[in-house]
Design a protein around this motif. Structure first.
Motif, PDB file in Angstrom:
ATOM      1  N   PRO B  56       0.602  -0.996   0.322  1.00  2.00           N
ATOM      2  CA  PRO B  56      -0.338   0.255   0.094  1.00  2.00           C
ATOM      3  C   PRO B  56       0.969   1.140  -0.023  1.00  2.00           C
ATOM      4  O   PRO B  56       2.149   1.353  -0.138  1.00  2.00           O
ATOM      5  CB  PRO B  56      -1.277  -0.191   1.129  1.00  2.00           C
ATOM      6  CG  PRO B  56      -0.444  -1.120   2.041  1.00  2.00           C
ATOM      7  CD  PRO B  56       0.646  -2.012   1.187  1.00  2.00           C
ATOM      8  N   ASN B  57      -0.019   2.978  -0.436  1.00  3.12           N
ATOM      9  CA  ASN B  57       0.923   4.122  -0.423  1.00  3.12           C
ATOM     10  C   ASN B  57       2.210   3.581   1.257  1.00  3.12           C
ATOM     11  O   ASN B  57       1.214   3.285   2.699  1.00  3.12           O
ATOM     12  CB  ASN B  57      -0.344   4.730   0.124  1.00  3.12           C
ATOM     13  CG  ASN B  57      -0.561   5.129  -1.065  1.00  3.12           C
ATOM     14  OD1 ASN B  57      -1.714   5.172  -1.246  1.00  3.12           O
ATOM     15  ND2 ASN B  57       0.258   5.011  -2.571  1.00  3.12           N
ATOM     16  N   GLY B  58       2.526   4.241   0.824  1.00  2.95           N
ATOM     17  CA  GLY B  58       3.987   3.914   2.163  1.00  2.95           C
ATOM     18  C   GLY B  58       4.872   3.106   2.550  1.00  2.95           C
ATOM     19  O   GLY B  58       4.997   3.155   3.670  1.00  2.95           O
ATOM     20  N   LYS B  61       7.690   1.031  -0.791  1.00  2.98           N
ATOM     21  CA  LYS B  61       8.947   0.711  -2.637  1.00  2.98           C
ATOM     22  C   LYS B  61       9.984   1.231  -2.769  1.00  2.98           C
ATOM     23  O   LYS B  61      10.819   0.486  -3.139  1.00  2.98           O
ATOM     24  CB  LYS B  61       7.221  -0.022  -3.137  1.00  2.98           C
ATOM     25  CG  LYS B  61       6.428  -0.680  -2.369  1.00  2.98           C
ATOM     26  CD  LYS B  61       5.069  -0.833  -3.040  1.00  2.98           C
ATOM     27  CE  LYS B  61       4.694   0.431  -3.803  1.00  2.98           C
ATOM     28  NZ  LYS B  61       3.027   1.017  -2.812  1.00  2.98           N
ATOM     29  N   SER B  62       9.290   2.888  -3.205  1.00  5.85           N
ATOM     30  CA  SER B  62      10.079   3.357  -3.295  1.00  5.85           C
ATOM     31  C   SER B  62      11.643   3.609  -3.304  1.00  5.85           C
ATOM     32  O   SER B  62      12.674   3.641  -3.582  1.00  5.85           O
ATOM     33  CB  SER B  62       9.921   4.928  -3.930  1.00  5.85           C
ATOM     34  OG  SER B  62       8.969   4.878  -4.593  1.00  5.85           O
ATOM     35  N   THR B  63      11.488   4.128  -1.663  1.00  7.45           N
ATOM     36  CA  THR B  63      12.487   3.663  -0.470  1.00  7.45           C
ATOM     37  C   THR B  63      13.241   2.395  -0.862  1.00  7.45           C
ATOM     38  O   THR B  63      14.671   2.739  -1.006  1.00  7.45           O
ATOM     39  CB  THR B  63      12.498   3.962   0.616  1.00  7.45           C
ATOM     40  OG1 THR B  63      10.879   4.583   0.707  1.00  7.45           O
ATOM     41  CG2 THR B  63      13.349   3.922   1.332  1.00  7.45           C
ATOM     42  N   THR B  64      12.675   1.143  -1.037  1.00  8.66           N
ATOM     43  CA  THR B  64      14.033   0.486  -1.620  1.00  8.66           C
ATOM     44  C   THR B  64      14.290   0.353  -2.819  1.00  8.66           C
ATOM     45  O   THR B  64      15.422   0.536  -3.152  1.00  8.66           O
ATOM     46  CB  THR B  64      13.057  -0.865  -1.468  1.00  8.66           C
ATOM     47  OG1 THR B  64      12.227  -1.176  -0.491  1.00  8.66           O
ATOM     48  CG2 THR B  64      13.589  -2.392  -1.655  1.00  8.66           C
TER      49      THR B  64
HETATM   50  N1  LIG Z   1      12.359  11.654   1.990  1.00  5.30           N
HETATM   51  C1  LIG Z   1      11.874  11.544   3.005  1.00  5.30           C
HETATM   52  N2  LIG Z   1      11.418  12.118   4.335  1.00  5.30           N
HETATM   53  C2  LIG Z   1      11.005  11.379   5.201  1.00  5.30           C
HETATM   54  N3  LIG Z   1      10.361  10.349   4.885  1.00  5.30           N
HETATM   55  C3  LIG Z   1      10.608  10.163   3.728  1.00  5.30           C
HETATM   56  C4  LIG Z   1      11.244  10.588   2.971  1.00  5.30           C
HETATM   57  N4  LIG Z   1      10.905   9.839   1.581  1.00  5.30           N
HETATM   58  C5  LIG Z   1       9.804   8.647   2.164  1.00  5.30           C
HETATM   59  N5  LIG Z   1       9.549   9.182   3.378  1.00  5.30           N
HETATM   60  C6  LIG Z   1       8.607   8.029   4.063  1.00  5.30           C
HETATM   61  O1  LIG Z   1       9.148   6.385   3.900  1.00  5.30           O
HETATM   62  C7  LIG Z   1       8.021   5.874   4.056  1.00  5.30           C
HETATM   63  C8  LIG Z   1       8.486   4.890   2.672  1.00  5.30           C
HETATM   64  O2  LIG Z   1       7.987   5.503   1.776  1.00  5.30           O
HETATM   65  P1  LIG Z   1       8.159   5.243  -0.068  1.00  5.30           P
HETATM   66  O3  LIG Z   1       7.984   6.952  -1.048  1.00  5.30           O
HETATM   67  O4  LIG Z   1       8.917   4.363  -0.259  1.00  5.30           O
HETATM   68  O5  LIG Z   1       6.473   4.228  -0.131  1.00  5.30           O
HETATM   69  P2  LIG Z   1       6.094   3.561  -1.258  1.00  5.30           P
HETATM   70  O6  LIG Z   1       5.407   2.493  -0.915  1.00  5.30           O
HETATM   71  O7  LIG Z   1       6.477   3.982  -2.744  1.00  5.30           O
HETATM   72  O8  LIG Z   1       4.371   4.184  -1.526  1.00  5.30           O
HETATM   73  P3  LIG Z   1       3.762   5.243  -2.773  1.00  5.30           P
HETATM   74  O9  LIG Z   1       2.925   3.780  -3.156  1.00  5.30           O
HETATM   75  O10 LIG Z   1       2.228   5.455  -1.996  1.00  5.30           O
HETATM   76  O11 LIG Z   1       4.271   5.100  -3.692  1.00  5.30           O
HETATM   77  C9  LIG Z   1       6.665   6.307   3.923  1.00  5.30           C
HETATM   78  O12 LIG Z   1       6.310   6.685   5.173  1.00  5.30           O
HETATM   79  C10 LIG Z   1       7.438   8.076   3.719  1.00  5.30           C
HETATM   80  O13 LIG Z   1       6.474   9.113   4.632  1.00  5.30           O
END
Ligand SMILES: Nc1ncnc2c1ncn2[C@@H]1O[C@H](COP(=O)(O)OP(=O)(O)OP(=O)(O)O)[C@@H](O)[C@H]1O
Ligand SMILES: [Mg+2]
Lengths: 309, 340
Positions: B56-58, B61-64
């Motif tokens: 789900p959102n957050g 995934k993108s961080t990985t």
């Molecule tokens: N630069 C940042 N500073 C602080 N927190 C961050 C930063 N980037 C991401 N996060 C946090 O890290 C968590 C994971 O974010 P991420 O972008 O990896 O989610 P995601 O799985 O890609 O979600 P989505 O499906 O919405 O793209 C979130 O809780 C977000 O708030």
């Protein structure tokens, strides 16, 4: 390097492990032989990166017609409206102020190169957010050439904006003489310095708003306290100090002293350049200051940029 | 260098099966201040496969992806991509990966052609070969006619296609796609999936993608589900669905309440009522249909058997109860609801 490979290998690999080990040893030797070649390849890659970013800045400069038009119209307005207005306002007997327009000309050149150079810095902040730069960061190039390319691109664009203004020189009594080529070189360097400063602020600022605020706060005072708009040599106290440490002071003065023709350096001697404890630095030293500033700003920016997140 | 590369790329293997790995992470962690975006992630992605990363959102995934692509510095653990450590040899990693970001990273002032040419230059592809590759890519994403117009004038889908073309231009070993098909029309989406499939077969490229779309995850060879920064489960879609196990049998009857009571009394099964009739969760649902019909004292209008979807898996593993899954996921049987 080795521990990586072994730890990633399965624990139960047996027979082909020995084979892999010999292969790895061969590979190491081959890699060493190829090392100098790789270094040469690295330099070529860096140069390519510089070229790509330079090209991109130039394309943006060339493709934005509105900005080109604005950049030519703005200095002309300054020169003709502002300059002519002041000329008319000053009583005729104060002859020194008669050639205010000529005095103002280097400042107008400075403004012309400043705008696109700053735009290059701004593009970094936007790119970091909107992505083009992020995409570059995943490419196999090292960080320094990316910023260098942007600065060279900004300098080229700045120069492109300055040339039409320089062509207007005849209007304020600047003769078309070969010295103008020297002026062009100086302008290129100044544009490079401007871009480097913009890039430095951009790399530190992070957000576009911060960049805009910092730039807005800095540029105006620096421009006014550089002797570009009014003679700054006689300012009292701390203002005088600001004038003396202001890099733009040296940029303006170098331009003023290099531009051919009498009128430009005029204002009856009031437009004297900066002095260091009673000594007037030569044009070369002034240009040197600008160059040192440019390189320093670019180095710090590159350092900050390479550190990454 | 090529020999070295050959050995290195055959480096990491999956324990046991000996399969080559394109991505291997061990305890990979990223925290922003006290917030952990990714927590001790262990992943093994076999080379030449399509790997789907769901969450789900957050979820992180993108961080990985950011860490695997050397853009973000992990705060803990390590990761190997195409055989190279992302922290120690980022340059080697970057040479072998393609990345399409979740957000557009195109420069609107450049044309499609310039975008791709600059990219080829950055990767040091020789001019002649670059031109061929660029035309191939443009053909693939059907942007040949628009190649000399500035990207600013492209639609969202066209931009996405151009970005995918750019990600593939330098024939990466591992292609990372962060939600590649959001905002695309069904035809383009299908075309891109078909191409990704071909790519995997012809060029042995590993595709690592994230998605919210559960239908899309069905196309993947393997998937991993992530929630709140931690890996919940991974495996093949079939294996994950087998874990959930049960089919949903939906019966439209004349009297739902009586039917539910009868199913409980005669067969010992728990049934729930929904808008489309009563629902019973059983393994091998088809075999249960005759018995269910026989046990019911009321008229049965229709029977539907729905095999478990990834949505069931998702809900099962992300801590939501099966009851919730029932009410949410089977309102439209067989059509998973994308969770945003
Ligand atoms: N630069 C940042 N500073 C602080 N927190 C961050 C930063 N980037 C991401 N996060 C946090 O890290 C968590 C994971 O974010 P991420 O972008 O990896 O989610 P995601 O799985 O890609 O979600 P989505 O499906 O919405 O793209 C979130 O809780 C977000 O708030
Ligand atoms: Mg994301």
């Amino acid at each position: 390097m080795t521990d990586l490979r072994t730890s990633a290998l399965p624990q139960d690999a047996d027979a082909d492990e020995a084979a892999e080990a010999t292969k790895a040893a061969e590979a190491t030797r081959a890699a060493e032989a190829a090392d100098s070649g790789a270094r040469r390849g690295r330099v070529a890659a860096d140069l390519r990166a510089v070229r790509v970013l330079w090209q991109r800045e130039v394309i943006r400069f060339a493709r934005n017609r509105l900005r080109i038009a604005m950049s030519v119209i703005m200095p002309m307005m300054f020169l003709l409206v502002f300059g002519t207005g002041l000329n008319a306002a000053v009583p005729a007997e104060q002859a020194a102020f008669r050639d205010f327009r000529a005095f103002f000309f280097p400042g107008v050149l400075l403004m012309a190169v400043q705008a696109p150079a700053m735009a290059a810095g701004a593009s970094i902040v936007w790119d970091r957010q909107a992505g083009f730069l992020r995409q570059l960061l995943v490419a196999p190039v090292s960080r320094p050439p990316l910023l260098t390319g942007i600065c060279l691109g900004g300098a080229t664009a700045g120069l492109g904006y300055a040339v039409p203004v320089l062509c207007l020189g005849g209007l304020v009594g600047v003769p078309y003489r070969p010295e103008l080529l020297l002026v062009l070189l100086e302008l290129a360097l100044i544009a490079f310095a401007f871009t480097s400063l913009g890039v430095l602020v951009a790399v530190c600022a992070g957000r576009p708003e911060t960049f805009q605020i910092v730039m807005g706060l800095c540029m105006m005072p620096l421009l006014f306290l550089s002797g570009a708009v009014f003679p700054a040599s006689g300012l009292p106290g701390w203002l005088g100090t600001v004038v003396r440490v202001n890099p733009l002071t040296y940029a303006v003065d170098a331009l003023r002293r290099t531009l051919p023709g009498q009128g430009v350096s005029g204002l009856g001697g009031r437009a004297a350049g900066p002095e260091w404890w009673g000594w007037t630095p030569p044009v070369v030293a002034e240009i040197g200051c600008v160059a040192v500033l440019a390189v320093a700003a670019l180095s710090v920016a590159t350092y900050r940029f390479s550190r990454g997140e | 260098m090529s020999t070295a590369t050959g050995v290195r790329e055959s480096g990491p293997r999956a324990p046991g099966s000996g399969e080559r790995l394109a991505v291997l992470t061990e305890g990979l962690t990223k925290s922003y201040g006290d917030r952990q975006a990714v927590t001790r992630l262990d992943l093994a992605v076999p080379a030449g496969r399509t790997f789907g990363f769901l969450g789900p959102n957050g979820a992180g995934k993108s961080t990985t992806i950011g860490m695997l692509c050397t853009l973000l510095r992990p705060t803990g653990g390590r990761a190997l991509v195409a055989g190279y450590d992302v922290r120690r040899e980022p340059h080697e990693v970057r040479r072998r990966i393609g990345l399409v970001f979740q957000e557009s990273t195109l420069d609107g002032d450049l044309t499609a052609m310039e975008t791709l040419r600059f990219h080829a230059d950055l990767f040091g592809i020789p001019r002649r070969r670059a031109l061929d590759a660029i035309m191939d890519m443009l053909e693939l994403v059907e942007l040949v006619e628009r190649r000399h117009t500035p990207v600013r004038t492209f639609s969202g889908g066209m931009r996405r296609r151009l970005e995918i073309a750019r990600g593939l231009l330098h024939t990466p070993r591992v292609l990372f796609l962060d939600e590649p098909t959001t905002g695309l029309d069904p035809q383009t989406r299908a075309a891109i999936w078909a191409y990704l499939g071909r790519l995997r077969e012809e060029r042995d490229v590993t595709v690592f993608l994230t998605t919210h779309q559960l239908e899309e995850a069905e196309h993947c060879d393997r998937i991993a589900i992530m929630d709140e920064g931690a890996l919940v489960v991974d495996g093949t879609p079939a294996a994950l669905k087998a874990v959930v196990g049960s089919d949903v049998v939906t019966l439209r009857t004349a009297d739902d309440t009586a039917a539910v009571r009868a199913v409980a009394e005669h067969l010992g099964l728990e049934a729930t009522t929904g808008e489309d009739g009563i629902r019973v969760r059983v393994a091998d649902g088809a075999a249960w249909v005759p018995r269910l019909c026989a046990a019911l004292p009321v008229t049965v209008h229709s029977v539907t058997v729905t095999p478990p979807t990834l949505d069931d898996v998702f809900l099962h593993y992300t801590g939501r109860t099966i009851r919730e899954a029932d009410s949410e996921a089977t309102v439209f049987p067989g059509r998973p609801i994308p969770r945003r």
